[in-house]
Scaffold this active site. Sequence first.
Site, short mmCIF file in Angstrom:
data_model
loop_
_atom_site.label_atom_id
_atom_site.label_comp_id
_atom_site.label_asym_id
_atom_site.label_seq_id
_atom_site.Cartn_x
_atom_site.Cartn_y
_atom_site.Cartn_z
N TYR A 1 0.86 -1.18 0.00
CA TYR A 1 0.00 0.00 0.00
C TYR A 1 0.90 1.23 0.00
CZ TYR A 1 -3.70 -3.22 1.57
OH TYR A 1 -4.59 -4.27 1.67
N PHE B 1 -13.19 -5.05 2.04
CA PHE B 1 -14.30 -4.31 1.43
C PHE B 1 -15.60 -4.47 2.24
CE2 PHE B 1 -12.32 -4.86 -3.10
CZ PHE B 1 -11.39 -3.88 -2.82
N PRO B 2 -15.55 -4.33 3.58
CA PRO B 2 -16.78 -4.50 4.37
C PRO B 2 -17.84 -3.45 4.04
CG PRO B 2 -15.03 -3.53 5.71
CD PRO B 2 -14.39 -3.97 4.42
N LEU B 3 -17.36 -2.29 3.50
CA LEU B 3 -18.30 -1.21 3.13
C LEU B 3 -18.46 -1.13 1.61
CD1 LEU B 3 -16.90 1.49 5.59
CD2 LEU B 3 -18.92 0.04 5.88
N GLY B 4 -17.92 -2.13 0.90
CA GLY B 4 -18.00 -2.13 -0.55
C GLY B 4 -16.71 -1.69 -1.21
N GLY B 5 -15.72 -1.25 -0.44
CA GLY B 5 -14.41 -0.90 -0.98
C GLY B 5 -14.48 0.30 -1.91
N PHE B 6 -13.93 0.12 -3.12
CA PHE B 6 -13.86 1.24 -4.07
C PHE B 6 -15.25 1.60 -4.62
CE2 PHE B 6 -9.63 -0.79 -4.30
CZ PHE B 6 -8.89 0.29 -3.83
N PRO C 1 -18.62 1.94 -2.85
CA PRO C 1 -19.35 1.84 -1.58
C PRO C 1 -20.74 1.20 -1.76
CG PRO C 1 -18.32 3.99 -1.79
CD PRO C 1 -18.11 3.29 -3.10
N LEU C 2 -21.13 0.42 -0.76
CA LEU C 2 -22.42 -0.28 -0.80
C LEU C 2 -23.56 0.70 -1.02
CD1 LEU C 2 -22.04 -2.61 2.32
CD2 LEU C 2 -22.16 -3.34 -0.08
N1 LIG Z 1 -6.63 -8.79 1.08
C1 LIG Z 1 -6.96 -8.01 0.10
O1 LIG Z 1 -6.81 -8.34 -1.07
C2 LIG Z 1 -7.54 -6.67 0.44
C3 LIG Z 1 -8.16 -5.92 -0.57
C4 LIG Z 1 -8.70 -4.69 -0.23
C5 LIG Z 1 -8.64 -4.23 1.07
N2 LIG Z 1 -8.03 -4.97 2.05
C6 LIG Z 1 -7.99 -4.50 3.46
O2 LIG Z 1 -9.32 -4.30 3.88
C7 LIG Z 1 -9.45 -2.98 4.46
C8 LIG Z 1 -10.85 -2.45 4.22
O3 LIG Z 1 -11.08 -2.32 2.84
P1 LIG Z 1 -11.23 -0.95 2.08
O4 LIG Z 1 -10.72 0.18 2.90
O5 LIG Z 1 -10.67 -1.13 0.73
O6 LIG Z 1 -12.79 -0.84 1.86
P2 LIG Z 1 -14.04 -0.52 2.82
O7 LIG Z 1 -13.63 -0.55 4.24
O8 LIG Z 1 -15.13 -1.37 2.36
O9 LIG Z 1 -14.42 0.97 2.37
C9 LIG Z 1 -13.53 2.01 2.42
C10 LIG Z 1 -14.18 3.17 1.66
O10 LIG Z 1 -15.35 3.58 2.35
C11 LIG Z 1 -15.23 4.95 2.73
N3 LIG Z 1 -15.79 5.05 4.09
C12 LIG Z 1 -15.31 4.51 5.22
N4 LIG Z 1 -16.11 4.78 6.27
C13 LIG Z 1 -17.12 5.54 5.78
C14 LIG Z 1 -18.26 6.13 6.36
N5 LIG Z 1 -18.51 6.00 7.66
N6 LIG Z 1 -19.09 6.84 5.56
C15 LIG Z 1 -18.86 6.97 4.24
N7 LIG Z 1 -17.78 6.42 3.63
C16 LIG Z 1 -16.92 5.71 4.39
C17 LIG Z 1 -13.78 5.29 2.69
O11 LIG Z 1 -13.58 6.65 2.34
P3 LIG Z 1 -12.99 7.73 3.40
O12 LIG Z 1 -11.51 7.50 3.43
O13 LIG Z 1 -13.39 9.02 2.80
O14 LIG Z 1 -13.66 7.45 4.70
C18 LIG Z 1 -13.29 4.38 1.57
O15 LIG Z 1 -13.49 4.99 0.31
C19 LIG Z 1 -8.34 -2.17 3.80
O16 LIG Z 1 -7.99 -1.07 4.56
C20 LIG Z 1 -7.25 -3.20 3.69
O17 LIG Z 1 -6.51 -3.23 4.89
C21 LIG Z 1 -7.50 -6.18 1.73
#
Ligand SMILES: NC(=O)c1ccc[n+]([C@@H]2O[C@H](COP(=O)([O-])OP(=O)(O)OC[C@H]3O[C@@H](n4cnc5c(N)ncnc54)[C@H](OP(=O)(O)O)[C@@H]3O)[C@@H](O)[C@H]2O)c1
Length: 296
Positions: free
Chosen positions: A65, A215-220, A222-223
């Site tokens: 990252y 991607f608990p919130l839908g990742g790139f 968002p849900l």
């Molecule tokens: N193993 C793998 O292949 C893999 C792949 C992807 C991710 N991951 C891990 O999983 C973690 C979580 O995934 P992720 O960060 O990609 O996706 P996520 O947690 O599903 O969603 C993150 C996105 O949601 C937004 N967000 C977060 N909280 C919010 C809220 N309360 N209201 C509105 N928007 C909100 C964030 O933007 P803001 O920054 O503006 O809040 C960001 O754009 C990563 O940090 C990483 O450590 C692992």
Amino acid sequence: MSEARLGGRFAFPGTPWTVRRMGYGAMQLAGPGVWGPPRDPDGAVAVLREVIGAGVNHIDTSDFYGPHVTNQIIRKALHPYPAGLVIVTKLGARRPPDKSWQPAISRKELTAGVHDNLRSLGLDALDIVNYRAMGSVHGPREGSIAEQVAMLADLQREGLIRHIGLSNVTAAQIAEAQAITDIVCVQNHYNLASRHDDTLIDDLARKGIPYVPFFPLGGFTPLQSSTLSKVAGQLRATPMQVALAWLLHRSPNILLIPGTSSVSHLRENLAAAQLALPAEILLMLDGIAAEPGKGH
Ligand SMILES: NC(=O)c1ccc[n+]([C@@H]2O[C@H](COP(=O)([O-])OP(=O)(O)OC[C@H]3O[C@@H](n4cnc5c(N)ncnc54)[C@H](OP(=O)(O)O)[C@@H]3O)[C@@H](O)[C@H]2O)c1
């Protein structure tokens, strides 16, 4: 913040560590497109300090990252690390200058990846390393991962890695890896709308192994769901809080690592652990994956 306010706790089996179920995923700190530098480096440090201040003791990261940038920010914000903090990192990919995601799975690359993580995080040994298989846009791809898991087990014997997990893998790949070494967690794509792993989660729960949805919130992407918005309105919560509360409710072995680069989103996400979901609301949420355009 008390343990109950962060969703209770769950142990990584065979390790000394029990973590609060509400954790933090650090990928968003790298910058736009997971490529450093971040737009607001001081803001990234502030998010991490808020994470620890709130009582979170599980952070998910990777040296790819940024590359390197997320780990460097973690080190800057938190080193020397508080007792009880578990940092989980990943190996198996690299980011060339064209910003693509490429496999890095040779012995040389995995060994270099361990040393990169040790250096950027400022550690002598890594708590947990997930071997992250490449997969495809559709999810994990079947195929042997034995060679790479055996290489990580060698690095574990050298004392550079304490424990091994897996990411982006199938049930068959988990079984293959478990014949080589103990697997302490599995991290795959899963949320309200993407539920390929329902059976796997229940199986891991029976074995006491944490399942960590990325991607608990839908990742790139968002849900988005009218049902989710409606339920959130009824509960006087945000859709993101409902999505996280549903995951905590889904199975006791689910550990959350929602990602955010914003302190206010972080607070909102952590507060989701206190949201109760009545039975009729759970039924509505369980139907989201079957809605047109959602799910598999
Ligand atoms: N193993 C793998 O292949 C893999 C792949 C992807 C991710 N991951 C891990 O999983 C973690 C979580 O995934 P992720 O960060 O990609 O996706 P996520 O947690 O599903 O969603 C993150 C996105 O949601 C937004 N967000 C977060 N909280 C919010 C809220 N309360 N209201 C509105 N928007 C909100 C964030 O933007 P803001 O920054 O503006 O809040 C960001 O754009 C990563 O940090 C990483 O450590 C692992």
